[in-house]
Design a protein around this motif. Structure first.
Motif, PDB file in Angstrom:
ATOM      1  N   TYR A 131       0.881  -1.259  -0.060  1.00 11.06           N
ATOM      2  CA  TYR A 131      -0.005   0.132   0.027  1.00 11.06           C
ATOM      3  C   TYR A 131       0.861   1.261  -0.179  1.00 11.06           C
ATOM      4  CZ  TYR A 131      -3.396  -3.388   1.741  1.00 11.06           C
ATOM      5  OH  TYR A 131      -4.170  -4.610   1.790  1.00 11.06           O
ATOM      6  N   HIS A 132       0.650   2.141  -1.007  1.00 11.47           N
ATOM      7  CA  HIS A 132       1.211   3.407  -0.971  1.00 11.47           C
ATOM      8  C   HIS A 132       0.754   4.496  -0.064  1.00 11.47           C
ATOM      9  CE1 HIS A 132       3.826   6.404  -2.667  1.00 11.47           C
ATOM     10  NE2 HIS A 132       2.564   7.245  -2.929  1.00 11.47           N
ATOM     11  N   MET A 133       1.686   4.888   0.640  1.00 15.43           N
ATOM     12  CA  MET A 133       1.362   6.063   1.765  1.00 15.43           C
ATOM     13  C   MET A 133       2.083   7.334   1.562  1.00 15.43           C
ATOM     14  SD  MET A 133       0.881   4.083   5.246  1.00 15.43           S
ATOM     15  CE  MET A 133       0.151   5.266   6.142  1.00 15.43           C
ATOM     16  N   GLU A 134       1.485   8.397   1.382  1.00 18.72           N
ATOM     17  CA  GLU A 134       2.101   9.944   1.294  1.00 18.72           C
ATOM     18  C   GLU A 134       1.677  10.917   2.504  1.00 18.72           C
ATOM     19  OE1 GLU A 134       0.672  11.636  -2.436  1.00 18.72           O
ATOM     20  OE2 GLU A 134       1.556   9.884  -3.362  1.00 18.72           O
ATOM     21  N   LYS A 135       2.314  11.906   2.652  1.00 17.81           N
ATOM     22  CA  LYS A 135       2.088  12.805   3.652  1.00 17.81           C
ATOM     23  C   LYS A 135       0.614  13.023   4.010  1.00 17.81           C
ATOM     24  CE  LYS A 135       3.152  17.486   5.521  1.00 17.81           C
ATOM     25  NZ  LYS A 135       3.662  18.753   4.962  1.00 17.81           N
ATOM     26  N   GLY A 136       0.335  12.828   5.595  1.00 16.11           N
ATOM     27  CA  GLY A 136      -1.012  12.918   5.868  1.00 16.11           C
ATOM     28  C   GLY A 136      -1.802  11.725   6.025  1.00 16.11           C
ATOM     29  N   ASP A 137      -1.134  10.727   5.327  1.00 14.17           N
ATOM     30  CA  ASP A 137      -2.017   9.352   5.341  1.00 14.17           C
ATOM     31  C   ASP A 137      -1.841   8.436   6.562  1.00 14.17           C
ATOM     32  OD1 ASP A 137      -2.658  10.028   2.514  1.00 14.17           O
ATOM     33  OD2 ASP A 137      -1.439   8.655   1.717  1.00 14.17           O
ATOM     34  N   PHE A 138      -2.733   7.771   7.104  1.00  8.99           N
ATOM     35  CA  PHE A 138      -2.871   6.903   8.331  1.00  8.99           C
ATOM     36  C   PHE A 138      -2.904   5.314   7.823  1.00  8.99           C
ATOM     37  CE2 PHE A 138      -5.708   4.947  11.266  1.00  8.99           C
ATOM     38  CZ  PHE A 138      -4.880   4.964  12.328  1.00  8.99           C
ATOM     39  N   ALA A 139      -2.545   4.713   8.581  1.00  6.66           N
ATOM     40  CA  ALA A 139      -2.762   3.180   8.571  1.00  6.66           C
ATOM     41  C   ALA A 139      -2.956   2.520   9.778  1.00  6.66           C
ATOM     42  CB  ALA A 139      -1.758   2.614   7.566  1.00  6.66           C
ATOM     43  N   VAL A 140      -3.619   1.530  10.131  1.00  3.73           N
ATOM     44  CA  VAL A 140      -3.517   0.797  11.277  1.00  3.73           C
ATOM     45  C   VAL A 140      -3.323  -0.711  10.982  1.00  3.73           C
ATOM     46  CG1 VAL A 140      -6.119   0.369  11.081  1.00  3.73           C
ATOM     47  CG2 VAL A 140      -5.023   0.017  13.321  1.00  3.73           C
TER      48      VAL A 140
ATOM     49  N   MET B 133     -11.444  -5.351  21.245  1.00  2.00           N
ATOM     50  CA  MET B 133     -10.361  -6.459  21.310  1.00  2.00           C
ATOM     51  C   MET B 133     -10.750  -7.718  20.510  1.00  2.00           C
ATOM     52  SD  MET B 133      -8.926  -8.511  24.713  1.00  2.00           S
ATOM     53  CE  MET B 133      -8.011  -7.051  25.363  1.00  2.00           C
ATOM     54  N   ALA B 134     -11.977  -8.102  20.311  1.00  4.26           N
ATOM     55  CA  ALA B 134     -12.379  -9.368  19.679  1.00  4.26           C
ATOM     56  C   ALA B 134     -12.216  -8.771  18.244  1.00  4.26           C
ATOM     57  CB  ALA B 134     -13.992  -9.381  19.844  1.00  4.26           C
ATOM     58  N   LEU B 135     -12.340  -8.004  17.864  1.00  3.93           N
ATOM     59  CA  LEU B 135     -12.193  -7.223  16.289  1.00  3.93           C
ATOM     60  C   LEU B 135     -10.888  -7.486  16.143  1.00  3.93           C
ATOM     61  CD1 LEU B 135     -13.258  -6.051  13.557  1.00  3.93           C
ATOM     62  CD2 LEU B 135     -12.717  -3.877  14.576  1.00  3.93           C
ATOM     63  N   LEU B 136     -10.072  -6.880  16.993  1.00  2.00           N
ATOM     64  CA  LEU B 136      -8.582  -7.025  16.539  1.00  2.00           C
ATOM     65  C   LEU B 136      -7.916  -8.471  16.739  1.00  2.00           C
ATOM     66  CD1 LEU B 136      -7.972  -3.916  18.999  1.00  2.00           C
ATOM     67  CD2 LEU B 136      -7.067  -3.965  16.645  1.00  2.00           C
ATOM     68  N   GLN B 137      -8.775  -9.260  17.465  1.00  2.00           N
ATOM     69  CA  GLN B 137      -8.017 -10.708  17.558  1.00  2.00           C
ATOM     70  C   GLN B 137      -8.272 -11.728  16.243  1.00  2.00           C
ATOM     71  OE1 GLN B 137      -9.392 -11.401  21.402  1.00  2.00           O
ATOM     72  NE2 GLN B 137      -7.382 -11.885  22.391  1.00  2.00           N
ATOM     73  N   LYS B 138      -9.525 -11.397  15.861  1.00  2.53           N
ATOM     74  CA  LYS B 138      -9.920 -12.203  14.979  1.00  2.53           C
ATOM     75  C   LYS B 138     -10.114 -11.629  13.391  1.00  2.53           C
ATOM     76  CE  LYS B 138     -13.456 -14.344  18.315  1.00  2.53           C
ATOM     77  NZ  LYS B 138     -14.627 -14.589  18.709  1.00  2.53           N
ATOM     78  N   LYS B 139     -10.008 -10.317  13.374  1.00  2.00           N
ATOM     79  CA  LYS B 139     -10.078  -9.943  12.013  1.00  2.00           C
ATOM     80  C   LYS B 139      -8.896  -8.902  11.900  1.00  2.00           C
ATOM     81  CE  LYS B 139     -14.973 -10.722  11.422  1.00  2.00           C
ATOM     82  NZ  LYS B 139     -16.221 -10.338  10.880  1.00  2.00           N
ATOM     83  N   CYS B 140      -9.061  -8.300  10.549  1.00  2.00           N
ATOM     84  CA  CYS B 140      -8.023  -7.113   9.920  1.00  2.00           C
ATOM     85  C   CYS B 140      -8.545  -6.471   9.033  1.00  2.00           C
ATOM     86  CB  CYS B 140      -6.841  -7.861   9.723  1.00  2.00           C
ATOM     87  SG  CYS B 140      -6.555  -8.970   8.394  1.00  2.00           S
TER      88      CYS B 140
ATOM     89  N   ILE C 171      -9.780   6.584  17.774  1.00  2.00           N
ATOM     90  CA  ILE C 171      -9.154   6.337  16.577  1.00  2.00           C
ATOM     91  C   ILE C 171      -9.900   4.913  16.059  1.00  2.00           C
ATOM     92  CG2 ILE C 171      -6.927   5.598  15.327  1.00  2.00           C
ATOM     93  CD1 ILE C 171      -5.488   7.509  16.907  1.00  2.00           C
ATOM     94  N   LEU C 172      -9.875   3.845  17.018  1.00  3.34           N
ATOM     95  CA  LEU C 172     -10.324   2.690  16.526  1.00  3.34           C
ATOM     96  C   LEU C 172     -11.654   2.676  16.622  1.00  3.34           C
ATOM     97  CD1 LEU C 172      -8.608   0.007  19.149  1.00  3.34           C
ATOM     98  CD2 LEU C 172      -8.153   0.365  16.786  1.00  3.34           C
ATOM     99  N   TYR C 173     -12.601   3.433  17.183  1.00  3.73           N
ATOM    100  CA  TYR C 173     -14.056   3.570  16.826  1.00  3.73           C
ATOM    101  C   TYR C 173     -14.098   4.089  15.342  1.00  3.73           C
ATOM    102  CZ  TYR C 173     -18.371   5.381  16.911  1.00  3.73           C
ATOM    103  OH  TYR C 173     -19.943   5.774  16.864  1.00  3.73           O
ATOM    104  N   GLN C 174     -13.447   5.105  14.968  1.00  4.64           N
ATOM    105  CA  GLN C 174     -13.641   5.501  13.786  1.00  4.64           C
ATOM    106  C   GLN C 174     -13.115   4.821  12.553  1.00  4.64           C
ATOM    107  OE1 GLN C 174     -14.951   8.673  12.596  1.00  4.64           O
ATOM    108  NE2 GLN C 174     -15.414   9.125  14.903  1.00  4.64           N
ATOM    109  N   CYS C 175     -12.088   3.944  12.894  1.00  2.00           N
ATOM    110  CA  CYS C 175     -11.528   2.773  11.946  1.00  2.00           C
ATOM    111  C   CYS C 175     -12.821   1.783  11.888  1.00  2.00           C
ATOM    112  CB  CYS C 175     -10.242   2.428  12.371  1.00  2.00           C
ATOM    113  SG  CYS C 175      -8.879   3.350  12.181  1.00  2.00           S
ATOM    114  N   ASN C 176     -13.362   1.328  12.961  1.00  2.44           N
ATOM    115  CA  ASN C 176     -14.332   0.480  12.781  1.00  2.44           C
ATOM    116  C   ASN C 176     -15.572   0.943  11.810  1.00  2.44           C
ATOM    117  OD1 ASN C 176     -15.739  -1.862  13.726  1.00  2.44           O
ATOM    118  ND2 ASN C 176     -16.961  -0.592  15.186  1.00  2.44           N
ATOM    119  N   ASN C 177     -15.891   2.158  11.773  1.00  2.38           N
ATOM    120  CA  ASN C 177     -17.063   2.600  11.089  1.00  2.38           C
ATOM    121  C   ASN C 177     -16.438   2.790   9.423  1.00  2.38           C
ATOM    122  OD1 ASN C 177     -18.584   2.861  13.234  1.00  2.38           O
ATOM    123  ND2 ASN C 177     -18.014   4.937  13.751  1.00  2.38           N
TER     124      ASN C 177
END
Length: 281
Positions: A67-76, A109-116, A156-162
């Motif tokens: 995945y290409h990332m530039e200034k201002g981009d975010f990843a988890v 936690m359950a989301l982080l353990q089982k999915k991505c 952050i995780l709440y927004q990512c989940n959405n």
């Protein structure tokens, strides 16, 4: 620019980025590193990793995707996923990497353990204010304690989940022999290992395993194992003030002489000299 996702280049194209992973045991519940990014070979760890590019560009590899990332981009990057970094830009590059333990994730936690995430990157133009503001507060310069870090992490995780689409973790990478070999060595490289002992643990013929290293990784078992150990040792040299004696033993080397010889061959300098380039002392 749309969120770019592409297949990783052939492993032979860049010798320094062959898939020679390392395992990192994150012991701090919350930590942050500001760094000039460079090529980081495949590795995994037990922490949530937040990646925020503040200058230049970065290529983030997760599983078999790049995945290409530039200034201002975010990843988890979710825990226990093999990932790596590449930098091709000659310009000034800077990235913040934030690590948080699973126990700080609360209801996620359950989301982080089982999915991505199917795609872990959110481009700058799509980044919610809540995530950007949380990141800017975290990197503002003042040391963040665990409680504050946990609060921002869950925002952050709440927004990512959405925003993100999620898939089962076992769909990232592969369940074939290559992936089994990688994950086994990532978890056991600090132990005394031989080609035969690893083959026995995986329930395969050692000659078949030897062909994996020569045919896929273009190296032999001992060289591959040394790469994993050296990646781990160099990370400790960069980020801790631990004694070199402790580092080579923890990395799985049997003697300091063996460690020094392998280290100098890979990095062109001694472990002490390597540390000075990072610490300036």
């Amino acid at each position: 620019m749309p969120n770019e996702k592409k297949k990783q280049p052939n492993l032979e194209e860049k010798g320094e980025n062959r898939m020679q992973p390392s395992y990192e045991e994150k012991t701090e519940k919350f930590s942050m590193i500001r760094k000039k990014p460079h090529h980081v070979p495949p590795h995994l760890h037990n922490a949530i990793e937040l990646v925020y590019v503040t200058k230049g560009e970065l290529e983030l590899g997760v599983g078999y995707e790049l995945y290409h990332m530039e200034k201002g981009d975010f990843a988890v990057v979710f825990p226990d996923l093999i990932h790596h970094y590449q930098v091709f830009s000659k310009e000034s590059n800077e990235v913040y990497q934030i690590y948080a333990s699973l126990e700080l994730s609360g209801p996620f936690m359950a989301l982080l353990q089982k999915k991505c995430p199917e795609n872990p990157v959110i481009k700058k133009e799509n980044l919610p204010y809540e995530i950007k503001n949380s990141l800017e507060c975290l990197i503002s310069g003042e040391k963040v304690n665990e409680i504050v870090g946990q609060a921002y992490l869950q925002i952050i995780l709440y927004q990512c989940n959405n925003m993100l689409q999620f898939i089962e973790k076992d769909r990232v990478g592969s369940n074939d022999l290559i992936y089994s070999v990688m994950t086994y060595l990532l978890s056991h490289f600090q132990e005394e290992l031989t080609l035969g002992s690893v083959a026995e643990a995986l329930g395969i013929n050692k000659f078949a395993l030897s062909k994996v290293f020569s045919g896929i990784f273009h190296t032999n078992f001992n060289q591959y194992l040394n790469e994993i150990r050296l990646n781990y040792a160099s990370s400790l040299l960069e980020n801790t003030d631990r004694r070199i004696t402790d580092i080579y033993l923890e990395a799985g080397f049997e003697s300091q002489r063996t460690f020094n010889r392998a280290f100098q061959q890979k990095y062109g300098r001694t472990p002490s000299e390597y540390r000075k380039t990072w610490w300036g002392k």
